[in-house]
Structure formats: C-alpha cells, structure tokens
Design a protein around this motif. Structure first.
Motif, PDB file in Angstrom:
ATOM      1  N   ARG A  34       3.261 -19.311   8.477  1.00 11.97           N
ATOM      2  CA  ARG A  34       3.224 -18.307   9.540  1.00 11.97           C
ATOM      3  C   ARG A  34       3.442 -16.907   8.966  1.00 11.97           C
ATOM      4  NH1 ARG A  34       7.244 -20.137  13.419  1.00 11.97           N
ATOM      5  NH2 ARG A  34       5.679 -21.657  13.969  1.00 11.97           N
ATOM      6  N   ASP A  35       4.440 -16.777   8.087  1.00 16.83           N
ATOM      7  CA  ASP A  35       4.732 -15.480   7.463  1.00 16.83           C
ATOM      8  C   ASP A  35       3.555 -14.991   6.626  1.00 16.83           C
ATOM      9  OD1 ASP A  35       7.238 -15.435   8.643  1.00 16.83           O
ATOM     10  OD2 ASP A  35       8.317 -15.959   6.801  1.00 16.83           O
ATOM     11  N   ALA A  36       2.928 -15.892   5.886  1.00 17.68           N
ATOM     12  CA  ALA A  36       1.789 -15.517   5.041  1.00 17.68           C
ATOM     13  C   ALA A  36       0.618 -15.042   5.906  1.00 17.68           C
ATOM     14  CB  ALA A  36       1.367 -16.696   4.173  1.00 17.68           C
ATOM     15  N   TYR A  37       0.347 -15.754   6.989  1.00 21.44           N
ATOM     16  CA  TYR A  37      -0.742 -15.352   7.875  1.00 21.44           C
ATOM     17  C   TYR A  37      -0.432 -13.998   8.509  1.00 21.44           C
ATOM     18  CZ  TYR A  37      -4.010 -15.026  11.685  1.00 21.44           C
ATOM     19  OH  TYR A  37      -4.976 -14.560  12.546  1.00 21.44           O
ATOM     20  N   GLU A  38       0.792 -13.846   8.995  1.00 24.67           N
ATOM     21  CA  GLU A  38       1.186 -12.596   9.650  1.00 24.67           C
ATOM     22  C   GLU A  38       1.088 -11.426   8.668  1.00 24.67           C
ATOM     23  OE1 GLU A  38       4.602 -11.129  12.744  1.00 24.67           O
ATOM     24  OE2 GLU A  38       5.201 -12.542  11.190  1.00 24.67           O
ATOM     25  N   ARG A  39       1.521 -11.649   7.436  1.00 28.45           N
ATOM     26  CA  ARG A  39       1.466 -10.604   6.406  1.00 28.45           C
ATOM     27  C   ARG A  39       0.019 -10.173   6.158  1.00 28.45           C
ATOM     28  NH1 ARG A  39       1.297  -9.219   1.035  1.00 28.45           N
ATOM     29  NH2 ARG A  39       3.109  -8.098   0.291  1.00 28.45           N
ATOM     30  N   GLU A  40      -0.874 -11.138   5.978  1.00 32.90           N
ATOM     31  CA  GLU A  40      -2.284 -10.821   5.730  1.00 32.90           C
ATOM     32  C   GLU A  40      -2.921 -10.117   6.927  1.00 32.90           C
ATOM     33  OE1 GLU A  40      -3.922 -11.047   2.830  1.00 32.90           O
ATOM     34  OE2 GLU A  40      -1.998 -11.698   2.004  1.00 32.90           O
ATOM     35  N   TYR A  41      -2.586 -10.563   8.129  1.00 29.67           N
ATOM     36  CA  TYR A  41      -3.153  -9.971   9.334  1.00 29.67           C
ATOM     37  C   TYR A  41      -2.691  -8.522   9.484  1.00 29.67           C
ATOM     38  CZ  TYR A  41      -4.643  -9.504  14.179  1.00 29.67           C
ATOM     39  OH  TYR A  41      -5.251  -9.082  15.336  1.00 29.67           O
TER      40      TYR A  41
ATOM     41  N   GLU B  57       5.113  -1.487  19.026  1.00 27.44           N
ATOM     42  CA  GLU B  57       5.730  -0.174  18.847  1.00 27.44           C
ATOM     43  C   GLU B  57       5.750   0.109  17.353  1.00 27.44           C
ATOM     44  OE1 GLU B  57       7.159   1.974  21.082  1.00 27.44           O
ATOM     45  OE2 GLU B  57       6.547   0.738  22.798  1.00 27.44           O
ATOM     46  N   ARG B  58       5.614   1.368  16.975  1.00 27.82           N
ATOM     47  CA  ARG B  58       5.613   1.733  15.557  1.00 27.82           C
ATOM     48  C   ARG B  58       6.897   1.277  14.871  1.00 27.82           C
ATOM     49  NH1 ARG B  58       7.156   6.647  12.957  1.00 27.82           N
ATOM     50  NH2 ARG B  58       7.692   7.322  15.036  1.00 27.82           N
ATOM     51  N   SER B  59       8.041   1.465  15.529  1.00 29.22           N
ATOM     52  CA  SER B  59       9.316   1.061  14.925  1.00 29.22           C
ATOM     53  C   SER B  59       9.369  -0.452  14.705  1.00 29.22           C
ATOM     54  CB  SER B  59      10.493   1.523  15.779  1.00 29.22           C
ATOM     55  OG  SER B  59      10.419   0.958  17.078  1.00 29.22           O
ATOM     56  N   HIS B  60       8.777  -1.209  15.620  1.00 28.91           N
ATOM     57  CA  HIS B  60       8.743  -2.670  15.469  1.00 28.91           C
ATOM     58  C   HIS B  60       7.871  -3.062  14.272  1.00 28.91           C
ATOM     59  CE1 HIS B  60       9.218  -6.801  16.993  1.00 28.91           C
ATOM     60  NE2 HIS B  60       7.989  -6.969  16.537  1.00 28.91           N
ATOM     61  N   LEU B  61       6.750  -2.365  14.105  1.00 29.79           N
ATOM     62  CA  LEU B  61       5.886  -2.639  12.959  1.00 29.79           C
ATOM     63  C   LEU B  61       6.631  -2.349  11.662  1.00 29.79           C
ATOM     64  CD1 LEU B  61       3.307  -3.465  11.578  1.00 29.79           C
ATOM     65  CD2 LEU B  61       2.374  -1.191  12.070  1.00 29.79           C
TER      66      LEU B  61
ATOM     67  N   LEU C  12       7.229  -4.979   8.678  1.00 27.66           N
ATOM     68  CA  LEU C  12       6.837  -4.705   7.298  1.00 27.66           C
ATOM     69  C   LEU C  12       7.998  -4.970   6.355  1.00 27.66           C
ATOM     70  CD1 LEU C  12       4.789  -1.411   7.775  1.00 27.66           C
ATOM     71  CD2 LEU C  12       3.891  -3.701   7.337  1.00 27.66           C
ATOM     72  N   LYS C  13       9.170  -4.506   6.733  1.00 23.75           N
ATOM     73  CA  LYS C  13      10.357  -4.710   5.896  1.00 23.75           C
ATOM     74  C   LYS C  13      10.695  -6.199   5.800  1.00 23.75           C
ATOM     75  CE  LYS C  13      15.090  -3.228   5.218  1.00 23.75           C
ATOM     76  NZ  LYS C  13      16.208  -2.423   5.699  1.00 23.75           N
ATOM     77  N   ALA C  14      10.658  -6.894   6.923  1.00 23.82           N
ATOM     78  CA  ALA C  14      10.994  -8.325   6.944  1.00 23.82           C
ATOM     79  C   ALA C  14      10.017  -9.151   6.111  1.00 23.82           C
ATOM     80  CB  ALA C  14      11.020  -8.833   8.386  1.00 23.82           C
ATOM     81  N   LEU C  15       8.761  -8.726   6.074  1.00 24.98           N
ATOM     82  CA  LEU C  15       7.743  -9.468   5.331  1.00 24.98           C
ATOM     83  C   LEU C  15       7.613  -8.991   3.888  1.00 24.98           C
ATOM     84  CD1 LEU C  15       5.026  -9.679   8.119  1.00 24.98           C
ATOM     85  CD2 LEU C  15       6.423 -11.571   7.253  1.00 24.98           C
ATOM     86  N   GLY C  16       8.440  -8.036   3.516  1.00 23.44           N
ATOM     87  CA  GLY C  16       8.419  -7.550   2.138  1.00 23.44           C
ATOM     88  C   GLY C  16       7.216  -6.688   1.812  1.00 23.44           C
ATOM     89  N   ILE C  17       6.689  -6.012   2.831  1.00 22.08           N
ATOM     90  CA  ILE C  17       5.550  -5.126   2.621  1.00 22.08           C
ATOM     91  C   ILE C  17       6.100  -3.709   2.511  1.00 22.08           C
ATOM     92  CG2 ILE C  17       3.383  -4.240   3.544  1.00 22.08           C
ATOM     93  CD1 ILE C  17       3.222  -6.852   5.203  1.00 22.08           C
ATOM     94  N   GLY C  18       6.019  -3.155   1.301  1.00 17.36           N
ATOM     95  CA  GLY C  18       6.512  -1.813   1.075  1.00 17.36           C
ATOM     96  C   GLY C  18       5.377  -0.830   0.888  1.00 17.36           C
ATOM     97  N   PRO C  19       5.715   0.409   0.572  1.00 13.00           N
ATOM     98  CA  PRO C  19       4.698   1.446   0.402  1.00 13.00           C
ATOM     99  C   PRO C  19       3.616   1.086  -0.615  1.00 13.00           C
ATOM    100  CG  PRO C  19       6.881   2.407   0.404  1.00 13.00           C
ATOM    101  CD  PRO C  19       7.048   0.912   0.403  1.00 13.00           C
ATOM    102  N   ARG C  20       3.979   0.444  -1.711  1.00 11.86           N
ATOM    103  CA  ARG C  20       2.973   0.080  -2.716  1.00 11.86           C
ATOM    104  C   ARG C  20       2.028  -0.971  -2.182  1.00 11.86           C
ATOM    105  NH1 ARG C  20       5.244   0.596  -8.714  1.00 11.86           N
ATOM    106  NH2 ARG C  20       6.291   2.569  -8.390  1.00 11.86           N
TER     107      ARG C  20
END
Length: 70
Positions: A20-27, A49-53, A57-65
C-alpha cells in the motif's frame, strides 16, 4: 481475469502495508510530476490539503531530492 502488475510484482512486499505504501508513494510522485513539482497543485489533484500532502510526503520518506528527480 488477469491484471497487469507494475514494475514491482507482488512478491516484493512482505505485507499489505508495504504494498500500500509503495503504491501510494508512486501515485503521489506521479501527481507531483503532473503538477510540475508544484505541491499546492499536486495536493489539489490528489484532493488533499497541502499540509496533509506534506505530512504524507514525510511519512513516506519523500524528500526534496525525491521530488526533484522527476
């Protein structure tokens, strides 16, 4: 009826949560790419909401890079 699997097969995950996390991250990354890295627009596309996104992003380990590589 058979369904296509993405680049990641179901064998790569040891739990439903990992899949689920992998799919959500890719989506989410796809929507950020569609929004040309504009987080506010990506949040609109995702219906969040932008704050929720940002929290997702933080929870899924998606950072600026991760976002820039798109």
């Amino acid at each position: 009826m058979t369904q296509k699997t993405g680049a990641r097969g179901t064998d790569n995950f040891s739990s439903l949560q990992q899949a689920r996390d992998a799919y959500e991250r890719e989506y989410i990354l796809k929507k950020i790419e569609e929004a040309h890295n504009n987080i506010s627009h990506a949040a609109e596309l995702l219906g969040l909401e932008r704050s929720h996104l940002y929290r997702k992003l933080k929870a899924l380990g998606i950072g600026p890079r991760s976002k820039r590589r798109l």
